[in-house]
Scaffold this active site. Structure first.
Site, short mmCIF file in Angstrom:
data_model
loop_
_atom_site.label_atom_id
_atom_site.label_comp_id
_atom_site.label_asym_id
_atom_site.label_seq_id
_atom_site.Cartn_x
_atom_site.Cartn_y
_atom_site.Cartn_z
N ILE A 1 72.52 39.92 -15.87
CA ILE A 1 71.29 40.51 -15.34
C ILE A 1 71.56 41.92 -14.84
O ILE A 1 72.29 42.12 -13.86
CB ILE A 1 70.72 39.65 -14.18
CG1 ILE A 1 70.55 38.18 -14.64
CG2 ILE A 1 69.40 40.23 -13.68
CD1 ILE A 1 70.04 37.25 -13.55
N THR B 1 67.70 46.81 -15.49
CA THR B 1 66.55 47.00 -16.37
C THR B 1 66.31 45.79 -17.28
O THR B 1 65.17 45.40 -17.51
CB THR B 1 66.76 48.26 -17.26
OG1 THR B 1 67.25 49.32 -16.43
CG2 THR B 1 65.47 48.70 -17.89
N HIS C 1 70.47 40.69 -20.24
CA HIS C 1 71.29 40.68 -21.45
C HIS C 1 71.76 39.26 -21.68
O HIS C 1 72.34 38.65 -20.78
CB HIS C 1 72.48 41.62 -21.30
CG HIS C 1 72.09 43.00 -20.85
ND1 HIS C 1 71.51 43.92 -21.70
CD2 HIS C 1 72.16 43.59 -19.63
CE1 HIS C 1 71.25 45.03 -21.01
NE2 HIS C 1 71.64 44.85 -19.76
N ASP D 1 79.08 43.04 -12.97
CA ASP D 1 79.05 43.38 -14.40
C ASP D 1 80.26 44.25 -14.77
O ASP D 1 80.85 44.09 -15.83
CB ASP D 1 77.74 44.08 -14.79
CG ASP D 1 77.37 45.23 -13.86
OD1 ASP D 1 77.98 45.36 -12.77
OD2 ASP D 1 76.47 46.02 -14.23
N ARG D 2 80.62 45.15 -13.85
CA ARG D 2 81.80 45.99 -14.09
C ARG D 2 83.06 45.13 -14.07
O ARG D 2 83.98 45.33 -14.89
CB ARG D 2 81.89 47.08 -13.02
CG ARG D 2 80.81 48.12 -13.17
CD ARG D 2 80.70 49.02 -11.96
NE ARG D 2 81.84 49.94 -11.83
CZ ARG D 2 82.01 50.76 -10.78
NH1 ARG D 2 81.14 50.74 -9.79
NH2 ARG D 2 83.04 51.58 -10.74
N THR E 1 68.38 76.20 -24.50
CA THR E 1 68.13 75.20 -23.46
C THR E 1 68.48 73.79 -23.92
O THR E 1 69.07 73.01 -23.16
CB THR E 1 66.65 75.26 -23.02
OG1 THR E 1 66.37 76.59 -22.56
CG2 THR E 1 66.37 74.28 -21.89
#
Lengths: 201, 201
Positions: free
Chosen positions: B6, B9, B12, B71-72, B138
């Site tokens: 989770i 956004t 998964h 998650d990391r 730019t």
């Protein structure tokens, strides 16, 4: 004479060597020379100061960069050789060599990084400050990923050039960069140089 | 078995080696093991799947980093030596050496850069793509200041380590980084490793 540098957030003003950063513009009794990167704020200036003179079309500057902001031109114009970093709402990093502009980079400003983190997650709260490049906590990890990223880019493109910092966060960034100088009135120096070339000053 | 990662956004999900990224969670008939960095989304998962099992308190991982996101941890757990880059809403850059986590950095994700630029000025419109480090327009200046800054940070901390990319923008970043590999299921590999250590898989 009053010089006005209209940014995206502030009107930066110099009069009698005194610099002010205003949210709202005022009416001046003096001659007004200005540059602007924000149309709406430019209208506000011209409404109160109808005789204000835009320096944009009168500045001589050697670059192949298409659409270089007039504030960046003015800041760079005052440096013959070096990296010019204007740390405001955005952070611009421009390379000057023998009075020629070689190119430049645009990064989000420190406050934009802070807002970007906050929007991703409420636990990503950036408090700009010291850090190391192998962080062991979230506060350092955010500083490395923002302040560190800005420093990383400057170091990557500077070669052996001196770094000239200006803008609201210029003084703050100074402590992270070697062989660097903070010049509060860097943009105004370019405007004054332009006025001298025009024989108006 | 269904594994759910989770994020801020997306949900998964991997089931039968097939990965999906959902905005809204569904009810599963299988056993559900999950990790989460977003409380609200975790509640939604648990509401529809009351038996879902949170792996957070069962994972073995060697780090001195305080508050490292789960998650990391999972992504790093699958790599013995290397730089682990998870490019999602945020971009995390973590260093693994001999199964020990040495530290990590958090940068805004590519979309967060895009939004940050857009908020500063409507003319700062980031279209992620190729660029050079001495931009002359730019579009390139924005790519150098965002994609380039991400690449710059990865190069600064990697030493001679291989880079392992995952996350929604991992494949995109792959083309800018040498000696790198994109592994879509990196987080899930760590979750599976954890389940094996727990003798549940």
């Amino acid at each position: 004479v009053v010089l006005v540098d209209i940014g995206n957030t502030h009107f930066h003003i110099i009069k009698n060597d005194e610099i002010k950063h205003l949210r709202e513009i005022v009416k001046f009794d003096d001659e007004v020379y200005y540059i602007s990167v924000n149309e709406e704020k430019e209208k506000q200036l011209r409404k109160l100061n109808p005789g204000a003179f835009n320096l944009k079309d009168y500045v001589k500057f050697n670059t192949s960069y298409k659409g270089l902001g007039i504030d960046r031109i003015m800041a760079c114009k005052s440096i013959n050789n070096g990296v010019v970093v204007d740390a405001g709402s955005a952070i611009t990093i421009d390379i000057m060599e023998d009075d020629v502009h070689l190119g430049g980079i645009i990064m989000p400003g420190i406050n934009a990084f802070k807002e970007a983190y906050g929007k991703i997650s409420k636990v990503l709260n950036l408090n700009p400050g010291e850090f190391e490049f192998l962080p062991n906590n979230t506060a350092d990890a955010l500083n490395a990923g923002s302040i560190g990223a800005i420093v990383c880019m400057i170091e990557k493109v500077r070669g052996k050039k001196k770094v000239y910092l200006t803008g609201g966060d210029g003084q703050f960034l100074l402590k992270f960069i070697k062989n660097a100088e903070f010049i509060e009135d860097l943009v105004f120096r370019g405007m004054k140089k332009t006025l001298k070339e025009m024989e108006r000053l």
